[in-house]
Design an enzyme around this catalytic site. Structure first.
Site, PDB file in Angstrom:
ATOM      1  N   ASP A   1     -95.078  50.488 -60.518  1.00 43.62           N
ATOM      2  CA  ASP A   1     -95.597  49.529 -61.503  1.00 43.62           C
ATOM      3  C   ASP A   1     -94.476  48.899 -62.336  1.00 43.62           C
ATOM      4  O   ASP A   1     -93.381  49.450 -62.437  1.00 43.62           O
ATOM      5  CB  ASP A   1     -96.552  50.244 -62.477  1.00 43.62           C
ATOM      6  CG  ASP A   1     -97.881  50.603 -61.817  1.00 43.62           C
ATOM      7  OD1 ASP A   1     -98.010  50.467 -60.595  1.00 43.62           O
ATOM      8  OD2 ASP A   1     -98.797  51.031 -62.555  1.00 43.62           O
ATOM      9  N   ASP A   2     -94.807  47.778 -62.954  1.00 39.06           N
ATOM     10  CA  ASP A   2     -94.027  47.141 -64.036  1.00 39.06           C
ATOM     11  C   ASP A   2     -92.880  46.241 -63.583  1.00 39.06           C
ATOM     12  O   ASP A   2     -92.195  45.670 -64.415  1.00 39.06           O
ATOM     13  CB  ASP A   2     -93.472  48.156 -65.051  1.00 39.06           C
ATOM     14  CG  ASP A   2     -94.572  48.899 -65.798  1.00 39.06           C
ATOM     15  OD1 ASP A   2     -95.762  48.588 -65.568  1.00 39.06           O
ATOM     16  OD2 ASP A   2     -94.254  49.784 -66.608  1.00 39.06           O
TER      17      ASP A   2
ATOM     18  N   HIS B   1    -100.527  43.458 -61.996  1.00 38.31           N
ATOM     19  CA  HIS B   1    -100.505  44.435 -63.101  1.00 38.31           C
ATOM     20  C   HIS B   1    -100.488  43.696 -64.445  1.00 38.31           C
ATOM     21  O   HIS B   1     -99.772  44.077 -65.342  1.00 38.31           O
ATOM     22  CB  HIS B   1     -99.270  45.326 -62.908  1.00 38.31           C
ATOM     23  CG  HIS B   1     -99.226  46.562 -63.740  1.00 38.31           C
ATOM     24  ND1 HIS B   1    -100.289  47.428 -63.854  1.00 38.31           N
ATOM     25  CD2 HIS B   1     -98.225  47.097 -64.486  1.00 38.31           C
ATOM     26  CE1 HIS B   1     -99.941  48.439 -64.638  1.00 38.31           C
ATOM     27  NE2 HIS B   1     -98.701  48.253 -65.050  1.00 38.31           N
TER      28      HIS B   1
ATOM     29  N   HIS C   1     -98.561  42.476 -69.816  1.00 37.61           N
ATOM     30  CA  HIS C   1     -98.481  43.937 -69.982  1.00 37.61           C
ATOM     31  C   HIS C   1     -98.576  44.322 -71.454  1.00 37.61           C
ATOM     32  O   HIS C   1     -98.153  45.404 -71.860  1.00 37.61           O
ATOM     33  CB  HIS C   1     -97.204  44.507 -69.350  1.00 37.61           C
ATOM     34  CG  HIS C   1     -97.325  45.943 -68.933  1.00 37.61           C
ATOM     35  ND1 HIS C   1     -97.160  46.997 -69.804  1.00 37.61           N
ATOM     36  CD2 HIS C   1     -97.606  46.505 -67.732  1.00 37.61           C
ATOM     37  CE1 HIS C   1     -97.326  48.140 -69.149  1.00 37.61           C
ATOM     38  NE2 HIS C   1     -97.611  47.869 -67.892  1.00 37.61           N
TER      39      HIS C   1
ATOM     40  N   HIS D   1     -92.812  54.105 -61.424  1.00 37.21           N
ATOM     41  CA  HIS D   1     -92.450  52.875 -62.125  1.00 37.21           C
ATOM     42  C   HIS D   1     -91.104  52.348 -61.670  1.00 37.21           C
ATOM     43  O   HIS D   1     -90.244  53.118 -61.238  1.00 37.21           O
ATOM     44  CB  HIS D   1     -92.452  53.108 -63.641  1.00 37.21           C
ATOM     45  CG  HIS D   1     -93.831  53.301 -64.191  1.00 37.21           C
ATOM     46  ND1 HIS D   1     -94.485  54.494 -64.102  1.00 37.21           N
ATOM     47  CD2 HIS D   1     -94.686  52.434 -64.795  1.00 37.21           C
ATOM     48  CE1 HIS D   1     -95.691  54.369 -64.643  1.00 37.21           C
ATOM     49  NE2 HIS D   1     -95.845  53.131 -65.072  1.00 37.21           N
TER      50      HIS D   1
HETATM   51 ZN   LIG Z   1     -97.543  49.327 -66.417  1.00 37.29          ZN
END
Ligand SMILES: [Zn+2]
Length: 257
Positions: free
Chosen positions: A62-63, A113, A117, A215
């Site tokens: 993620d991210d 995602h 954020h 991540h």
């Molecule tokens: Zn995230």
């Protein structure tokens, strides 16, 4: 005197009994929190719920995309010939278009995602949340030509998802993907490689399909270091690595209504 001793013993017995009950309830509650939803519709099999003999692991990051960390992860995945999935943040794609394209060209899954954020903003309304996902989908499509239908809630869907919201997501052709293994490298990117590998080993042994949350933020350097060991661990157990795609059945946490 004797009676006094007996009543004291009895009192101790009740205190112990009370504590056992309390601890059992706490234990059960904690374990239940760890129970991940299969699909509510029992006709639909979720990615982790398909009962054949295959053991599948979906590594997810993620991210990103980020310059250094995402590229390093991609190098390792390439070396091991393993496919993973990147849940990308729309605003992070600014200036990392080449990395997003690399993710796509090397056969990894791309999920959405949100755009910002920013928890406060995106959880202020379901419409804002959906808009952010659609905006990110468009951005990914502009660069790769690929239109992704898979999303991940920042922080997971728990506490946010309900049946009405899920219906809205489905109307927008969005499928939810939570996880059932958590490296905890998001809340604590500085965890040692040993701890990260240890977290990769924490899952219900009855699961034949794992969705591993990792991540690829700029500070997830230890995740890069741990990745080869994590891949080897799952490989040794006979797991096959697959990317999440638009065709995968979704996987989200249990919600009440
Ligand atoms: Zn995230």
């Amino acid at each position: 005197m004797k009676n006094n001793v007996i009543s004291k013993r009895r009192l101790n017995f009740y205190i112990i009994l009370f504590l056992i009950v309390i601890f059992s309830v706490i234990y059960k509650f904690t374990i239940n929190k760890d129970v991940y939803s299969k699909n509510y519709n029992s006709d639909i099999k979720s990615v982790v719920d398909i009962d054949d003999d295959k053991k599948i692991v979906y590594l997810t990051f993620d991210d990103g995309p980020t310059h250094v960390v995402t590229n390093q992860l991609l190098d390792i995945l390439k070396k091991f010939n393993v496919k993973a999935t990147f849940f990308v943040v729309g605003k992070e794609i600014e200036g990392t278009e080449d990395i997003l394209l690399r993710i796509y060209k090397e056969g990894h899954g791309i999920g959405l995602h949100t755009y910002s954020h920013n928890y406060k903003k995106l959880y202020s309304s379901e419409e804002i949340f959906i808009d952010e996902m659609l905006k990110t989908r468009e951005k990914v499509k502009d660069i790769t030509g690929y239109s992704s239908n898979i999303i991940r809630f920042p922080g997971g869907s728990a506490k946010h998802l309900n049946s009405a919201f899920l219906e809205k997501l489905h109307k927008n052709n969005l499928k939810v993907f939570d996880w059932n293994v958590n490296l905890c490298d998001g809340v604590n990117p500085n965890l040692s490689t040993y701890r990260l590998l240890d977290n990769a080993k924490k899952y219900r042994k009855s699961y034949s399909r794992l969705i591993v949350l990792m991540h690829c933020n700029f500070n997830n350097k230890n995740t890069v270091k741990a990745l080869p060991k994590i891949i080897e661990y799952y490989k040794d157990l006979g797991y096959e690595f697959k990317p999440l795609t638009n065709e995968c059945e979704e996987y989200y946490y249990k919600f009440k209504k």
